[in-house]
Design a protein around this motif. Structure first.
Motif, PDB file in Angstrom:
ATOM      1  N   HIS B  29      80.018  36.369  21.367  1.00 47.21           N
ATOM      2  CA  HIS B  29      80.349  35.932  20.013  1.00 47.21           C
ATOM      3  C   HIS B  29      80.390  34.412  19.948  1.00 47.21           C
ATOM      4  N   ALA B  30      79.529  33.866  19.090  1.00 49.20           N
ATOM      5  CA  ALA B  30      79.423  32.416  18.999  1.00 49.20           C
ATOM      6  C   ALA B  30      80.479  31.800  18.088  1.00 49.20           C
ATOM      7  N   THR B  31      80.913  32.565  17.095  1.00 49.20           N
ATOM      8  CA  THR B  31      81.872  32.029  16.130  1.00 49.20           C
ATOM      9  C   THR B  31      83.283  32.467  16.492  1.00 49.20           C
ATOM     10  N   LEU B  32      84.186  31.513  16.496  1.00 51.14           N
ATOM     11  CA  LEU B  32      85.594  31.785  16.802  1.00 51.14           C
ATOM     12  C   LEU B  32      86.457  31.166  15.723  1.00 51.14           C
ATOM     13  N   TYR B  33      87.423  31.946  15.256  1.00 54.52           N
ATOM     14  CA  TYR B  33      88.325  31.502  14.195  1.00 54.52           C
ATOM     15  C   TYR B  33      89.773  31.524  14.695  1.00 54.52           C
ATOM     16  N   TRP B  34      90.549  30.539  14.288  1.00 53.95           N
ATOM     17  CA  TRP B  34      92.005  30.576  14.421  1.00 53.95           C
ATOM     18  C   TRP B  34      92.601  30.638  13.014  1.00 53.95           C
ATOM     19  N   TYR B  35      93.469  31.649  12.817  1.00 50.21           N
ATOM     20  CA  TYR B  35      94.153  31.807  11.544  1.00 50.21           C
ATOM     21  C   TYR B  35      95.660  31.736  11.774  1.00 50.21           C
ATOM     22  N   ARG B  36      96.370  31.300  10.752  1.00 54.23           N
ATOM     23  CA  ARG B  36      97.832  31.385  10.734  1.00 54.23           C
ATOM     24  C   ARG B  36      98.201  32.368   9.632  1.00 54.23           C
ATOM     25  N   GLN B  37      99.087  33.300   9.972  1.00 49.97           N
ATOM     26  CA  GLN B  37      99.518  34.292   8.990  1.00 49.97           C
ATOM     27  C   GLN B  37     101.032  34.308   8.910  1.00 49.97           C
ATOM     28  N   ILE B  38     101.539  33.891   7.773  1.00 50.69           N
ATOM     29  CA  ILE B  38     102.975  33.960   7.517  1.00 50.69           C
ATOM     30  C   ILE B  38     103.291  35.371   7.065  1.00 50.69           C
ATOM     31  N   PHE B  49      85.096  27.553  14.944  1.00 44.90           N
ATOM     32  CA  PHE B  49      84.132  27.010  15.899  1.00 44.90           C
ATOM     33  C   PHE B  49      82.819  27.778  15.823  1.00 44.90           C
ATOM     34  N   GLN B  50      81.738  27.070  15.979  1.00 45.13           N
ATOM     35  CA  GLN B  50      80.439  27.664  16.245  1.00 45.13           C
ATOM     36  C   GLN B  50      80.059  27.141  17.623  1.00 45.13           C
ATOM     37  N   ASP B  51      80.057  28.051  18.597  1.00 44.02           N
ATOM     38  CA  ASP B  51      79.953  27.647  20.007  1.00 44.02           C
ATOM     39  C   ASP B  51      81.081  26.645  20.296  1.00 44.02           C
ATOM     40  N   GLU B  52      80.760  25.464  20.798  1.00 44.07           N
ATOM     41  CA  GLU B  52      81.832  24.521  21.130  1.00 44.07           C
ATOM     42  C   GLU B  52      82.129  23.543  19.996  1.00 44.07           C
ATOM     43  N   SER B  66      96.027  20.859  17.441  1.00 40.17           N
ATOM     44  CA  SER B  66      94.707  20.574  17.994  1.00 40.17           C
ATOM     45  C   SER B  66      94.110  21.866  18.522  1.00 40.17           C
ATOM     46  N   ALA B  67      92.799  21.923  18.524  1.00 37.05           N
ATOM     47  CA  ALA B  67      92.113  23.116  19.025  1.00 37.05           C
ATOM     48  C   ALA B  67      90.867  22.680  19.768  1.00 37.05           C
ATOM     49  N   GLU B  68      90.559  23.418  20.806  1.00 35.59           N
ATOM     50  CA  GLU B  68      89.349  23.114  21.550  1.00 35.59           C
ATOM     51  C   GLU B  68      88.696  24.392  22.059  1.00 35.59           C
ATOM     52  N   ARG B  69      87.407  24.281  22.265  1.00 35.91           N
ATOM     53  CA  ARG B  69      86.610  25.379  22.811  1.00 35.91           C
ATOM     54  C   ARG B  69      85.516  24.716  23.654  1.00 35.91           C
ATOM     55  N   LEU B  91      96.492  34.190  14.656  1.00 36.53           N
ATOM     56  CA  LEU B  91      95.442  35.173  14.917  1.00 36.53           C
ATOM     57  C   LEU B  91      94.160  34.473  15.348  1.00 36.53           C
ATOM     58  N   CYS B  92      93.534  35.051  16.330  1.00 33.60           N
ATOM     59  CA  CYS B  92      92.207  34.606  16.737  1.00 33.60           C
ATOM     60  C   CYS B  92      91.215  35.711  16.385  1.00 33.60           C
ATOM     61  N   ALA B  93      90.059  35.315  15.930  1.00 35.34           N
ATOM     62  CA  ALA B  93      89.013  36.281  15.606  1.00 35.34           C
ATOM     63  C   ALA B  93      87.672  35.728  16.066  1.00 35.34           C
ATOM     64  N   SER B  94      86.725  36.629  16.283  1.00 33.97           N
ATOM     65  CA  SER B  94      85.389  36.174  16.655  1.00 33.97           C
ATOM     66  C   SER B  94      84.334  37.010  15.957  1.00 33.97           C
ATOM     67  N   SER B  95      83.170  36.430  15.805  1.00 31.99           N
ATOM     68  CA  SER B  95      82.037  37.158  15.242  1.00 31.99           C
ATOM     69  C   SER B  95      80.768  36.691  15.934  1.00 31.99           C
ATOM     70  N   LEU B  96      79.687  37.428  15.722  1.00 26.56           N
ATOM     71  CA  LEU B  96      78.458  37.156  16.461  1.00 26.56           C
ATOM     72  C   LEU B  96      77.962  35.733  16.258  1.00 26.56           C
ATOM     73  N   GLY B  97      77.923  35.280  14.995  1.00 29.96           N
ATOM     74  CA  GLY B  97      77.468  33.916  14.822  1.00 29.96           C
ATOM     75  C   GLY B  97      77.031  33.615  13.421  1.00 29.96           C
ATOM     76  N   GLN B  98      76.568  32.416  13.257  1.00 29.26           N
ATOM     77  CA  GLN B  98      76.253  31.890  11.950  1.00 29.26           C
ATOM     78  C   GLN B  98      75.140  32.678  11.276  1.00 29.26           C
ATOM     79  N   ASN B  99      75.377  32.970  10.005  1.00 29.59           N
ATOM     80  CA  ASN B  99      74.386  33.647   9.173  1.00 29.59           C
ATOM     81  C   ASN B  99      74.026  35.046   9.644  1.00 29.59           C
TER      82      ASN B  99
END
Lengths: 115, 115
Positions: B29-38, B49-52, B66-69, B91-99
């Protein structure tokens, strides 16, 4: 700006009955996907159903179906034959494809299933 | 079955301390998301992120977050110093990639309590 609105903070349904959760969204983009996610208490978010915006046919997954009205920017979720395990927070979301796979979430609807 | 891994599951920290969360997305999975959920609200995107590379960090409070990949695989989200208002589920989530027409897969989250 992209927005997702879930106007029903809480809903309840009798076991075995049908319930519909509402969602409206706003975007000027034409290439997107719509999703319903389920988040049970203290458990991770999982996908319930998704709809490609270019498809006119409404998506169906077993007891879950959607009513997608593109012109009205409406995307409701129907749960048939409700089960106790359906109790959860339900989030409507859409994914913009041409702007880097950005996800936008609504504020959620808490569904209670009454035995 | 492939899953998004997050650690720790729970974290209690005192305000003004530093805290870090880790996420390992689904392999490939190339795309990585960080979410905050109250509690009781929908996920709010912090960084994508898309890759790094960072695609969107417009909602990340950069004075303390701060966030890094670095290698385009796993990712770390840091808060320094933590404030009481940072108490939430991350929450962290990932998906295959852009488009690509794919949903986001979520981890179980890290519940942060700042005391």
């Amino acid at each position: 700006a992209q927005t997702v609105t879930q106007s029903q903070p809480e809903m309840s349904v009798q076991e075995a009955e049908t319930v519909t959760l509402s969602c409206t969204y706003d975007t000027s983009e034409s290439d997107y996907y719509l999703f319903w996610y389920k988040q049970p208490p203290s458990r991770q978010m999982i996908l319930v159903i998704r709809q490609e915006a270019y498809k006119q046919q409404n998506a169906t997954e077993n007891r879950f179906s959607v009513n997608f009205q593109k012109a009205a920017k409406s995307f409701s979720l129907k749960i048939s034959d409700s089960q106790l395990g359906d109790a959860a927070m339900y989030f409507c979301a859409f994914l913009l494809l041409n702007t880097g796979n950005q996800f936008y979430f609504g504020t959620g609807t808490s569904l209670t299933v009454i035995p | 079955e492939a899953e998004v891994a997050q650690s720790p599951r729970y974290k209690i920290t005192e305000k003004s301390q530093a805290v870090a969360f880790w996420c390992d997305p689904i392999s490939g999975h190339a795309t990585l998301y960080w979410y905050r959920q109250i509690l009781g609200q929908g996920p709010e995107l912090l960084v994508q992120f898309q890759d790094e590379s960072v695609v969107d960090d417009s909602q990340l409070p950069k004075d303390r977050f701060s966030a890094e990949r670095l290698k385009g695989v796993d990712s770390t989200l840091k808060i320094q110093p933590a404030e009481l208002g940072d108490s939430a589920m991350y929450l962290c989530a990932s998906s295959l990639g852009q488009n690509l027409n794919t949903e986001a897969f979520f981890g179980q989250g890290t519940r942060l309590t700042v005391v």
